[in-house]
Design an enzyme around this catalytic site. Sequence first.
Site, short mmCIF file in Angstrom:
data_model
loop_
_atom_site.label_atom_id
_atom_site.label_comp_id
_atom_site.label_asym_id
_atom_site.label_seq_id
_atom_site.Cartn_x
_atom_site.Cartn_y
_atom_site.Cartn_z
N GLU A 86 43.67 -35.12 -21.22
CA GLU A 86 44.19 -34.12 -22.17
C GLU A 86 45.71 -34.06 -22.16
O GLU A 86 46.31 -33.05 -22.53
CB GLU A 86 43.58 -32.76 -21.84
CG GLU A 86 42.07 -32.75 -21.97
CD GLU A 86 41.48 -31.42 -21.56
OE1 GLU A 86 41.76 -30.42 -22.22
OE2 GLU A 86 40.74 -31.39 -20.56
N SER A 97 38.24 -29.96 -23.50
CA SER A 97 38.65 -30.39 -24.84
C SER A 97 37.67 -31.33 -25.51
O SER A 97 38.03 -32.16 -26.33
CB SER A 97 40.04 -31.05 -24.80
OG SER A 97 41.02 -30.08 -24.62
N TYR A 153 42.02 -30.03 -32.34
CA TYR A 153 43.46 -30.22 -32.29
C TYR A 153 44.10 -30.83 -33.53
O TYR A 153 45.31 -30.77 -33.67
CB TYR A 153 43.82 -31.07 -31.06
CG TYR A 153 43.41 -30.39 -29.78
CD1 TYR A 153 43.97 -29.18 -29.40
CD2 TYR A 153 42.43 -30.94 -28.96
CE1 TYR A 153 43.58 -28.53 -28.24
CE2 TYR A 153 42.04 -30.31 -27.79
CZ TYR A 153 42.62 -29.10 -27.44
OH TYR A 153 42.24 -28.47 -26.29
N ARG A 188 39.56 -18.16 -21.39
CA ARG A 188 38.81 -18.09 -22.65
C ARG A 188 37.40 -18.58 -22.42
O ARG A 188 37.20 -19.66 -21.86
CB ARG A 188 39.49 -18.94 -23.73
CG ARG A 188 39.11 -18.53 -25.15
CD ARG A 188 39.52 -19.55 -26.18
NE ARG A 188 38.63 -20.70 -26.14
CZ ARG A 188 39.05 -21.96 -25.96
NH1 ARG A 188 40.33 -22.22 -25.79
NH2 ARG A 188 38.17 -22.94 -25.93
N ASP A 201 33.65 -19.59 -23.98
CA ASP A 201 33.04 -20.11 -25.20
C ASP A 201 31.54 -19.86 -25.21
O ASP A 201 30.88 -19.94 -24.16
CB ASP A 201 33.29 -21.62 -25.31
CG ASP A 201 34.77 -21.97 -25.37
OD1 ASP A 201 35.56 -21.11 -25.81
OD2 ASP A 201 35.13 -23.09 -24.98
N GLU A 261 31.10 -22.25 -21.29
CA GLU A 261 32.05 -22.48 -20.21
C GLU A 261 33.21 -21.49 -20.33
O GLU A 261 33.40 -20.85 -21.37
CB GLU A 261 32.58 -23.91 -20.23
CG GLU A 261 33.34 -24.27 -21.50
CD GLU A 261 33.82 -25.71 -21.48
OE1 GLU A 261 34.51 -26.10 -20.50
OE2 GLU A 261 33.54 -26.46 -22.43
N ASN A 311 37.37 -21.44 -19.87
CA ASN A 311 38.58 -22.26 -19.76
C ASN A 311 39.67 -21.45 -19.07
O ASN A 311 40.09 -20.41 -19.59
CB ASN A 311 39.06 -22.66 -21.16
CG ASN A 311 38.00 -23.39 -21.95
OD1 ASN A 311 37.81 -24.59 -21.76
ND2 ASN A 311 37.28 -22.68 -22.81
N GLY A 354 44.16 -23.82 -24.51
CA GLY A 354 45.21 -24.50 -25.26
C GLY A 354 46.22 -23.53 -25.85
O GLY A 354 45.89 -22.40 -26.23
#
Length: 292
Positions: free
Chosen positions: A7, A133, A196, A235, A237, A253, A255, A259
């Site tokens: 990443e 990602s 992205y 964060r 999800d 998951e 994070n 990002g």
Amino acid sequence: MGGPSAEREVSLSSGQACAAALRERNYKVIEVDAGPDLAAVLTQIKPEAVLNCLHGRWGEDGCVQGLLEWLQIPYSHSGVLSSALAMDKQRTKEIYRSVGLPVVQSTIAAAEDVRRDHVMTPPYVVKPNNEGSSVGVYLVGAENNGPPQLGPEMPEFVMVEAFAPGRELTTTVMGQRALTVTDILTTGWYDYDAKYKEGGSSHVVPADVPAEIFELCLEYALRAHNALGCRGVSRTDYRWDESKGADGLVLLETNTQPGMTATSLTPEQAAACGISFPELCAWMVEDATCSR
């Protein structure tokens, strides 16, 4: 920022965006592309704090956090243990289960076994256990005749996870505050390009979902953040199957290094709550400590 993970490019974008935002707030910022000499570079710079914009392995899994603890440099986001736990998707699920958070069935399997035969009844998802990602994610549909032919970039062992149908939702936690819920709309799988690339996905924030689901997302994100021992910003999800109501909401998951690019979800959620991008970056810097 940067670093050697899969990443790297996203991390460089995150770092550049955060550096520009912090300069707007009159911080003195030095951008460091993390390499093998990172300890020596940081020792020379002697920063007051490190804003960790690394993503993926080494930057998100407890490794750089351990280095910063060793050097006694205050840093942002989660500490060594919580970073390592959250980066390991299977262990994250075990922690979720231990506090009563809903997840789908999953297992760790040798990549060669996954290539040879179905290790789970389709549909299912195959992904690295410790990358983010959507790097190296394979969706195996019920209609597929054979097992997935995983590429050579996949690690020796992978996670195989029952496919959770429905909408893609996410919630950011900032300190002890769950910000809001975003509904992520794509034409297909929410993969690397969808995350992205410009126009890869569209975000509805706040999500147009029933109040019960909205509140559950906020509650689950904060519970996940605390169960994993996260600090700063994280964060979480979800997938939500509307046909099952509250029972259709499952965690995927958490994070610990969300990002921070122009298309990223966490800055967008902060903005929806009246927190500008420079304010968010400044908050993360001022929150930096050791022993996280």
